[in-house]
Design a protein around this motif. Structure first.
Motif, short mmCIF file in Angstrom:
data_model
loop_
_atom_site.label_atom_id
_atom_site.label_comp_id
_atom_site.label_asym_id
_atom_site.label_seq_id
_atom_site.Cartn_x
_atom_site.Cartn_y
_atom_site.Cartn_z
N THR A 28 0.70 -1.40 -0.49
CA THR A 28 0.13 0.01 0.31
C THR A 28 0.26 1.27 -0.12
O THR A 28 0.42 2.35 -0.67
N GLU A 32 0.62 4.86 -1.14
CA GLU A 32 0.11 6.07 0.08
C GLU A 32 1.07 6.84 0.53
O GLU A 32 1.23 8.12 1.31
N ASP A 55 -6.34 7.26 -4.39
CA ASP A 55 -5.67 7.02 -2.90
C ASP A 55 -6.36 6.97 -2.16
O ASP A 55 -7.37 6.31 -2.10
N SER A 59 -9.31 4.12 -0.78
CA SER A 59 -9.83 4.11 0.95
C SER A 59 -11.86 3.83 0.58
O SER A 59 -11.90 3.42 1.69
N LYS A 95 -5.28 -2.58 1.27
CA LYS A 95 -4.97 -1.90 2.63
C LYS A 95 -6.19 -2.19 3.57
O LYS A 95 -6.11 -1.94 4.63
N PRO A 178 -3.43 -2.90 6.25
CA PRO A 178 -3.14 -4.14 5.24
C PRO A 178 -2.55 -5.00 6.09
O PRO A 178 -2.31 -4.95 7.44
#
Ligand code: J2J
Length: 536
Positions: A28, A32, A55, A59, A95, A178
């Motif tokens: 991730t 991120e 991103d 999410s 995630k 994660p």
């Protein structure tokens, strides 16, 4: 619960950490770390997504999945094509520590069922454009066959099962965690040589390294503008350095649904693409298009063309720099791990005639004879390898693993290779019972078993035949109890849900096939027999 896999022995894990290959960071990070980067990460048709958006949207989806009861450690079956949703979904699952199998869009019921049976997914994310999920009834059929599935999200539908709605719904403050970096992040697909398609557990640590190192070797940077024209889920276009390499470097990925020149050339021009990856037949068709159209002008921005997945003939290789006006890089990789590249500063001779050398100094590669003894430099034999990003076992396959690995954990890929004094590899052939149809792999045994289910088929053997464009095509040799035509066979296999690329290109009915002592078709004898017949 963590997904079981064959770990690297402790001494290796320690060494790979010491040397900085394994960072104990999740995949991730790739997205991120760039969450504040406003530049365009991904272009899909008329839609484009900045790093910040990619991103955020992943999410959103991650939070929505948790809301729906999907839990860390669950597995997912993902069946999407080359679209933005594929990447949003991939990162969303990472995630929250959900472990997916990303089926290829060309896969059908036979393949997807085989994957689902192995991982018992609780989640299905698929595109309604695929016939397996084209309406509620089809989806019901699917879910009935796989009772583990509790959550379904579809691209192209409205209402509670809408993937788009789940992506657009703001995440709120849900905490996303994660999976551990030394555990399975997702499953890659094996080209296979056995009756059932095998799954390859890839950990965060090993895959992340593979991507990072690929970026170094291939010189990917924030200036990279990469056209992804091969299936996005394939290991090559995902990690060598592929789309994930581009994201890691902060460059831009442009998606194409397939490598057709009429589609890709305008995209290259419009988006000023400077690198892309192809399989040899696609490269050949691009050269043909250039000569037919009398110009390579649309490719002016292209600096590097990677070619891999199947054997590239030196004749075709030599034409690429000359006629496309860009550099060639040969890539010899496998979803199981090991990736070899020709280097950007290699001599034209090496780039044209070899498949490159391993990317990591700690890739251990040697050539074995049929008794598993090492062969001297330059001799042709079996590829044996282990290293920081080469797996140690197929998922839940103890029997197959016992023969695919030696006692020291070296994986035998089934390729026949030679390694020269400088460590460069040339692929000379194959020992595994597989057909490489222009980069698409067909496990002969899988198709033979299915052919055998036809009431009129007594014996079946699937072998490769030479093809000027694809390199290899498949030919089914059949002993039948009643006359059968190629169309009957193809229709039959389609009815079993077999992907199109696996349907035999030719069907030959014969009176008898060479058999082994246990009454199975003797493939080695069959290949010998074909070669002798061709020679006369
Ligand atoms: C000859 N055979 C090749 C090559 C792969 C990068 C590039 C390709 C793959 C891939 C990949 C070849 N010349 N240049 O995962 O990350 C054949 C070999 C090999 C098998 C692996 C990547 N490049 N091959 O093709 O898992 O037989 O991965 O063992 O689909 O393709 O197939 P696959």
């Amino acid at each position: 619960m963590a997904i079981p896999f064959t770990p690297w022995p402790d001494e290796f894990a320690r060494r790979y950490r010491e040397k900085g290959y394994w960072l104990d960071r999740p995949l991730t990070d790739i997205i991120e770390n760039q969450c504040e980067n406003p530049s365009v990460a991904l272009v899909d048709g008329a839609r484009s997504f900045s790093y910040t958006q990619l991103d955020q949207l992943s999410s959103n989806l991650a939070a929505s999945l948790l809301d729906r009861g999907v839990k860390p450690g669950d597995t997912a079956l993902v069946h999407l094509g080359n679209n933005a949703e594929f990447f949003i979904t991939f990162f969303a699952l990472l995630k929250i520590g959900v472990v997916p199998v990303n089926a290829l869009f060309s896969h059908q019921r036979n393949e997807v069922d085989a994957y689902a049976v192995q991982i018992s997914p609780t989640l299905l994310i698929a595109d309604q454009q695929h016939s397996l999920y084209q309406n509620a009834e089809a989806v019901d059929h699917f879910v009935t066959r796989h009772a583990s599935i509790r959550t379904v999200l579809l691209l192209g539908t409205q209402g509670s099962q809408s993937l788009t709605a789940a992506i657009e719904q703001p995440a709120g403050g849900t905490e996303l965690v994660p999976g551990p970096a030394d555990q399975v992040a997702f499953f890659q697909l094996s080209g296979g040589s056995t009756g059932t398609p095998k799954l390859i557990p890839r950990t965060h640590n090993d895959y992340y390294y593979s991507i990072r190192r690929s970026n170094e070797v291939c010189g990917f940077s924030a200036q990279t503008r990469y056209l992804c024209a091969l299936p996005a889920a394939h290991n090559y276009s995902m990690s060598s350095p592929g789309t994930l390499g581009v994201f890691l470097a902060g460059g831009c990925v442009v998606l194409a649904s397939d490598p057709d020149a009429t589609l890709c050339f305008p995209l290259i021009e419009q988006h000023q693409i400077n690198v892309t990856a192809l399989v040899p037949p696609a490269a050949s068709l691009w050269l043909q298009a250039i000569s037919e159209w009398g110009s390579n002008q649309q490719l002016a921005s292209l600096r590097l063309l990677q070619v891999g997945g199947a054997r590239l003939s030196p004749a075709l290789a030599a034409r690429i720099p000359a006629e496309m006006g860009c550099q060639l890089q040969q890539v010899f990789g496998m979803a199981e791990g090991l990736v070899n590249y020709t280097r950007l500063d290699d001599s034209p001779e090496r780039i044209i005639h070899t498949q490159g050398k391993p990317m990591c100094p700690d890739d251990e590669v040697w050539v074995a004879d049929e008794n598993n003894n090492p062969l001297p430099t330059g001799q042709v034999g079996r590829l044996m390898t282990r290293g920081p990003y080469t797996f140690r076992g197929y998922f839940n396959s103890p029997e197959h693993n016992a023969s695919a690995f030696d006692q020291n954990g070296f994986y035998c890929s089934g390729d026949l290779i030679a390694i020269d004094e400088a460590g460069y590899i040339t692929v000379q052939g194959r020992e595994k019972d597989q057909i490489n149809r222009g980069g698409e792999k067909i496990a002969a045994e899988e198709i033979e078993n299915l052919l055998q289910r036809h009431e009129s088929v007594v014996h079946a053997g699937l072998v490769s035949i030479e093809d000027p464009l694809l390199g290899e095509k498949s030919c089914a040799y059949l002993v039948t109890s009643a006359p059968l035509r190629a169309v009957d066979i193809r229709r039959f296999l389609r009815s079993l849900g077999v992907a199109d690329y696996k349907l035999p290109d030719r069907v030959v009915c014969v009176d008898a096939l060479p058999l082994t002592a246990v009454g199975k078709v003797d493939k080695k004898a069959l290949r010998r027999w074909m070669a002798e017949r061709d020679a006369t």
